[in-house]
Write an enzyme that holds these catalytic residues in place. Sequence first.
Site, mmCIF file in Angstrom:
data_model
loop_
_atom_site.group_PDB
_atom_site.id
_atom_site.type_symbol
_atom_site.label_atom_id
_atom_site.label_comp_id
_atom_site.label_asym_id
_atom_site.label_seq_id
_atom_site.Cartn_x
_atom_site.Cartn_y
_atom_site.Cartn_z
ATOM 1 N N PHE A 16 42.328 44.232 45.098
ATOM 2 C CA PHE A 16 41.058 43.647 44.995
ATOM 3 C C PHE A 16 41.016 42.446 44.446
ATOM 4 O O PHE A 16 41.400 42.346 43.136
ATOM 5 C CB PHE A 16 39.779 44.597 44.222
ATOM 6 C CG PHE A 16 38.500 44.031 44.477
ATOM 7 C CD1 PHE A 16 37.808 44.285 45.611
ATOM 8 C CD2 PHE A 16 37.737 43.108 43.451
ATOM 9 C CE1 PHE A 16 36.305 43.517 45.684
ATOM 10 C CE2 PHE A 16 36.718 42.513 43.527
ATOM 11 C CZ PHE A 16 35.959 42.849 44.581
ATOM 12 N N ASP B 211 46.666 38.399 39.186
ATOM 13 C CA ASP B 211 45.019 38.179 39.142
ATOM 14 C C ASP B 211 44.804 39.342 37.695
ATOM 15 O O ASP B 211 44.837 40.559 38.038
ATOM 16 C CB ASP B 211 44.574 38.806 40.153
ATOM 17 C CG ASP B 211 43.099 39.107 40.396
ATOM 18 O OD1 ASP B 211 42.586 39.135 39.026
ATOM 19 O OD2 ASP B 211 42.307 39.290 41.431
ATOM 20 N N LYS C 116 36.080 37.896 33.689
ATOM 21 C CA LYS C 116 35.487 39.146 32.871
ATOM 22 C C LYS C 116 35.382 39.087 31.367
ATOM 23 O O LYS C 116 34.531 38.479 30.544
ATOM 24 C CB LYS C 116 36.258 40.484 33.499
ATOM 25 C CG LYS C 116 36.075 41.095 35.211
ATOM 26 C CD LYS C 116 36.544 42.117 35.407
ATOM 27 C CE LYS C 116 36.384 42.627 36.638
ATOM 28 N NZ LYS C 116 35.009 43.095 37.100
HETATM 29 C C1 LIG Z 1 41.267 42.157 39.911
HETATM 30 C C2 LIG Z 1 40.011 41.426 40.256
HETATM 31 N N1 LIG Z 1 39.935 40.208 40.686
HETATM 32 C C3 LIG Z 1 38.825 39.436 41.030
HETATM 33 C C4 LIG Z 1 37.290 40.078 41.060
HETATM 34 C C5 LIG Z 1 36.262 39.488 41.166
HETATM 35 O O1 LIG Z 1 35.749 38.790 40.049
HETATM 36 P P1 LIG Z 1 34.261 38.532 40.371
HETATM 37 O O2 LIG Z 1 33.468 39.723 40.753
HETATM 38 O O3 LIG Z 1 33.827 38.120 38.713
HETATM 39 O O4 LIG Z 1 33.994 37.415 41.145
HETATM 40 C C6 LIG Z 1 37.476 41.498 40.418
HETATM 41 C C7 LIG Z 1 35.998 42.175 40.213
HETATM 42 O O5 LIG Z 1 35.916 43.313 39.827
HETATM 43 C C8 LIG Z 1 38.803 42.267 40.018
HETATM 44 O O6 LIG Z 1 38.715 43.356 39.289
#
Ligand SMILES: Cc1ncc(COP(=O)(O)O)c(C=O)c1O
Length: 400
Positions: free
Chosen positions: A136, A221, A250
């Site tokens: 994700f 990520d 986050k």
């Molecule tokens: C690993 C990862 N990357 C990207 C995102 C996307 O972040 P955002 O919701 O702040 O755009 C998330 C959100 O849960 C995530 O867990």
Amino acid sequence: MNEKWAELESKYFFPVGKRLPVTLVRGEGSRVWDEEGREYLDCVAGIAAVSLGHCHPLVVKAIQEQAPSLMQVSNYYYSVPQIKLAQLLCEHTGLDKVFFCNSGGEAVEGCIKVARKWGKEKRDGAYEIIVAEKAFHGRTLATVTATANERYRAPFTPLVEGFVRVPFNDVEAIKRATTAKTVAVLLEVIQGEGGVNIPDDDYFPQVRAWCDEAGILLMVDEVQTGMGRTGALFAHQLYGIEVDVMAVAKGLGGGFPIGAFLAKDHCAALALGEHGTTFGGNPLATTVGYTVLKYMIDNDLPAQVAKKGEHVERRLRSLADRHPMVTEVRGKGLLWAMELDREVGEEAVRLCLEEALLANNVKPTALRLMPPLTITEEELDRVVEIVDRVLGRIEAGQPK
Ligand SMILES: Cc1ncc(COP(=O)(O)O)c(C=O)c1O
């Protein structure tokens, strides 16, 4: 009261999300309260964002002190909080250049742009990025393309070109997928939304070695796993590797929206005018980010998380021993999932709510816990007791 909000919600909102029947109005540490004054232990933490707990006094003070001075100026000008955070982040990530944005999706999007630009300059226009099954990465068009879940992608075709998907935790698959067109590998270190999937200890060192051999970038990520969540400041540090590009968000804001992508000098390929943002890195967000990161470093929060992680792991494993429906306990630090032998994730979350615990059904068959990093061991014990009761209730009421 929830009925009234539900009615207004269905009237005014795109119906893209399913809400639980509770309206939260206040938080402190690892606890939140609903509008009737009922208290809950929070093991969702704004989806792993409220790193220092709700309304941490230092975060509140940082906002209160910065807000009356300056909140938003644009990146046409220098901004001291932004520079302080950039320096601190680079010093503690081993990366050299940073770009601030407002969310995780934007941060990963930035990583993708860095890779594409670098590919144009350094790899004969290579642009393909190898991503993982169950990954994700966000909801923007490029990051949703990088995301594995077909349901998130299918409505938006045609998607962005240039992503190749391989199984997670399989370095040979990455090797086989690498061609002259490949520019980078993009991976979560631990897959959060995919169900808290932990790689083998040698996976990342092997991926690192392959990226070096093939001359491609390793991009991680760390939007969910970063900022102390797994017991290291950044989860890739658990595996003793360095990365070329990284996305964070986050936990960096402790509840305030901020994201960033960082790169090593050798691949920090974006040049004048090639990226930009209105709000990204504004004085308010970066003041908060600096406060959160400085607190984590000064108090060695990642080490505390590692210790609490060992504690909660022991407790969750003993729970699994007593509840046959728990087939696996996975996690690190304060990011955990319990795999269940049936599709009762939603029911488990609803029962947790009844028992005054916020938890998340990351999959139909898994319950995820991701409390604030400041949660106490005593609070963690209470969490485990509630999960124990909930599993007992499911077992009693719903034979397999
Ligand atoms: C690993 C990862 N990357 C990207 C995102 C996307 O972040 P955002 O919701 O702040 O755009 C998330 C959100 O849960 C995530 O867990």
